[in-house]
Design a protein around this motif. Structure first.
Motif, PDB file in Angstrom:
ATOM      1  N   LEU A 161       0.838  -1.200   0.000  1.00  0.00           N
ATOM      2  CA  LEU A 161       0.000   0.000   0.000  1.00  0.00           C
ATOM      3  C   LEU A 161       0.874   1.251   0.000  1.00  0.00           C
ATOM      4  O   LEU A 161       1.696   1.451   0.887  1.00  0.00           O
TER       5      LEU A 161
ATOM      6  N   TRP B 160      -3.304   3.976  -2.911  1.00  0.00           N
ATOM      7  CA  TRP B 160      -4.457   4.344  -2.088  1.00  0.00           C
ATOM      8  C   TRP B 160      -5.371   5.309  -2.837  1.00  0.00           C
ATOM      9  O   TRP B 160      -6.588   5.137  -2.879  1.00  0.00           O
TER      10      TRP B 160
ATOM     11  N   VAL C 121     -10.263   9.766   0.554  1.00  0.00           N
ATOM     12  CA  VAL C 121      -8.861  10.158   0.573  1.00  0.00           C
ATOM     13  C   VAL C 121      -8.669  11.667   0.648  1.00  0.00           C
ATOM     14  O   VAL C 121      -7.572  12.145   0.943  1.00  0.00           O
TER      15      VAL C 121
END
Length: 589
Positions: free
Chosen positions: A511, A516, A529
């Motif tokens: 990740l 992400w 996000v």
């Protein structure tokens, strides 16, 4: 550089608060409107490389706020307005490659703060006034390709800051002033193709010059290294050794050829753009406007006290400095015991004194000896972007973040496309983006920057930048190109709008910040996000508008961070898209 055509609108005078007008390298035409003279806050005026014709408006000299004035490569005629010589705070003046006539008046000596004057490729006549000696801050002077006559004033030798002077292709007569030997910083001299005579000086900076500086002056004489006839006073003592002289000349000619090639390459990198002797547009500032001593720095920083410490980096520390006249600046002190820091100092000097742009750090001076190396820089009262992103005491709204990213993109466009060589910053990150009093962003810290010469698009390096911002080919192979900067820029854009560092603890294993963001956009859940501070709006309509805007920006950032460098978007396209996004966001208010 937008392919603009037509005239400058007569309504330009309505922009009363305009500080910079950049219309260079377009297809604009017509005369320069006098309405520009009503812009009393104008600092930078760049109309170069267009098709403007007619006279330079006399009233331009009334804009006392002007610092940069570039009208080069147009079709302007008539003489230089006398009012121009009253702009005593002007720093850069470039009227080259026009059809200007007339002469240089004694008033040219009023430009005490000017760093660069380029009047080459015109039809200026008569002699060079002796008052030119007043230009003690001048680093670069080009009067090449004019109709100047008379002798070169001996007073030029008092212009102590001169680094480059080009007087070639005129009708100058007399001798080369011996006072030039006192110009300790002079590393480019061109007086070729005039009617000069007499002995070529040999002291001071002349030890580094070659015949390329003097050719086309048939009556010059001097030492064999210059490949000119011996002067009469030297012929008799050299006659018994003619065979040795011939051999020496043969050897010297080979050395001169090599030095000439190296000198020309060096000069091209430092002082030329688009085959002109000196170009004042956007930059190419050979060095700094004023000299500041170590003693002055000690006083201004209170002996580099911790109370004036602004920040610390890999190669040294930055201090706030306040001079006795009240001027505030920043002093970047390099660790003189570190070889890497000394190399970094050299790189920053080379890059910063050769470029100039609204969104780049402005270097004021430098101070260097064996034990101390420092750069004196423009002070940025609002610190860096990193502080504004992560401090609990500060917060940037959506428009501010957009504007900062546009500023950084503008700086990169200049570094990648607006200069005669490619410059790769190599270490883009929020802490290297400084904010002035108007929250305008300035890219700083060129300590590991790379300059790619003509024909080069990539180079290898062993120097690594900050982890998390490095492009794959840079980290794995040490392969550096402008595409590496685009990758770092994309990471920084994602960080700016998510308020997550690429080194955040949440990014572990496979990740990453990039993954992400990409996953969230693919699942149409970008809200997860986006920095929550950007979603605190008063109504649902504002909330949706912000989400759409940031989603578009993050999608663009991902295009910057393509795994393969060939798949990445170019910074010009990035800038265009960001401006479109900003336009849509502004119209929806």
């Amino acid at each position: 550089m937008n392919g603009l055509s037509g005239n400058i609108p007569l309504t330009i005078n309505y922009l009363q608060k305009l500080q910079g007008l950049y219309l260079y390298n377009n297809n604009m035409r017509g005369s320069i409107p006098e309405g520009l003279c009503d812009l009393h806050s104008l600092v930078d005026l760049y109309l170069s490389q267009n098709n403007f014709f007619g006279p330079i408006p006399e009233c331009l000299g009334n804009i006392t706020s002007l610092r940069d004035l570039s009208l080069e490569s147009n079709m302007l005629t008539s003489s230089i307005p006398s009012s121009i010589w009253r702009l005593t705070d002007l720093m850069y003046l470039d009227f080259s490659s026009n059809s200007l006539i007339g002469f240089l008046p004694p008033e040219i000596g009023n430009l005490l703060k000017t760093i660069l004057i380029n009047l080459s490729m015109n039809q200026l006549s008569e002699s060079i006034p002796s008052t030119i000696e007043n230009l003690i801050s001048l680093n670069a002077l080009s009067l090449a390709h004019n109709l100047l006559k008379g002798s070169i004033p001996d007073s030029v030798g008092r212009m102590i800051s001169l680094i480059s002077i080009d007087l070639s292709y005129n009708s100058l007569s007399g001798s080369i002033p011996k006072s030039f030997e006192k110009l300790q910083y002079l590393d480019y001299l061109n007086v070729s193709f005039n009617a000069l005579r007499g002995e070529i000086p040999t002291g001071g900076p002349f030890v580094n010059f070659t015949i390329e500086s003097f050719k086309g002056n048939d009556a010059l004489c001097g030492i064999p290294r210059f490949n000119v006839p011996l002067c009469n006073n030297n012929v008799s003592k050299h006659m018994p050794r003619m065979k040795n002289v011939r051999l020496a000349l043969f050897i010297v000619s080979g050395v001169v050829l090599l030095i000439s090639l190296l000198s020309l390459a060096f000069i091209f990198v430092r002082y030329k753009r688009k085959n002109q002797a000196i170009n004042g547009i956007d930059g190419l500032v050979p060095t700094v406007p004023e000299r500041i001593s170590y003693y002055e720095l000690l006083q201004a920083t209170e002996h580099f006290s911790e109370t004036n410490l602004i920040g610390m980096g890999s190669f040294g520390s930055v201090y706030k400095a306040v001079r006795r006249d009240g001027k505030i600046f920043a002093v970047k002190v390099f660790n003189s015991l570190s070889e890497a820091a000394c190399i970094s100092f050299g790189v920053e000097c080379e890059v910063l004194r050769n470029i100039r742009h609204r969104n780049l750090t402005n270097v004021i001076s430098s101070c260097s000896n064996e034990d101390f190396k420092a750069l004196v820089l423009q002070y940025m009262p609002n610190g860096n972007l990193d502080k504004w992103l992560y401090s609990h005491n500060y917060c940037l709204d959506l428009m501010q973040r957009l504007n900062i990213m546009i500023d950084v993109a503008c700086a990169l466009e200049y570094l990648h496309h607006g200069y005669s060589i490619l410059i790769v910053h190599c270490d883009l990150k929020p802490s290297n983006v400084l904010l002035d009093e108007e929250m305008v962003a300035h890219v700083s810290d060129f300590g590991i920057a790379k300059l790619l010469g003509e024909g080069e698009s990539t180079m290898h390096t062993n120097t690594l930048a900050t982890m998390g911002y490095i492009a794959p080919e840079y980290g794995l192979e040490g392969l550096v190109s402008t595409r590496c900067d685009v990758y770092s820029y994309g990471v920084m854009v994602m960080e700016t709008f998510t308020r997550k560092k690429p080194s955040d603890d949440m990014f572990d294993g496979d990740l990453t910040l990039k993954n992400w963001v990409q996953s969230s956009l693919n699942n149409e859940s970008s809200i997860e996000v986006i920095d929550a501070n950007l979603l605190n709006t008063e109504n649902e309509q504002g909330f949706e508008k912000n989400v759409q805007c940031v989603s578009s920006v993050l999608d663009l950032a991902l295009k910057c961070c393509a795994e393969s460098s060939g798949d990445r978007i170019d910074i010009k396209e990035v800038l265009t898209e960001l401006q479109k996004i900003k336009g849509r966001f502004s119209r929806s208010d």
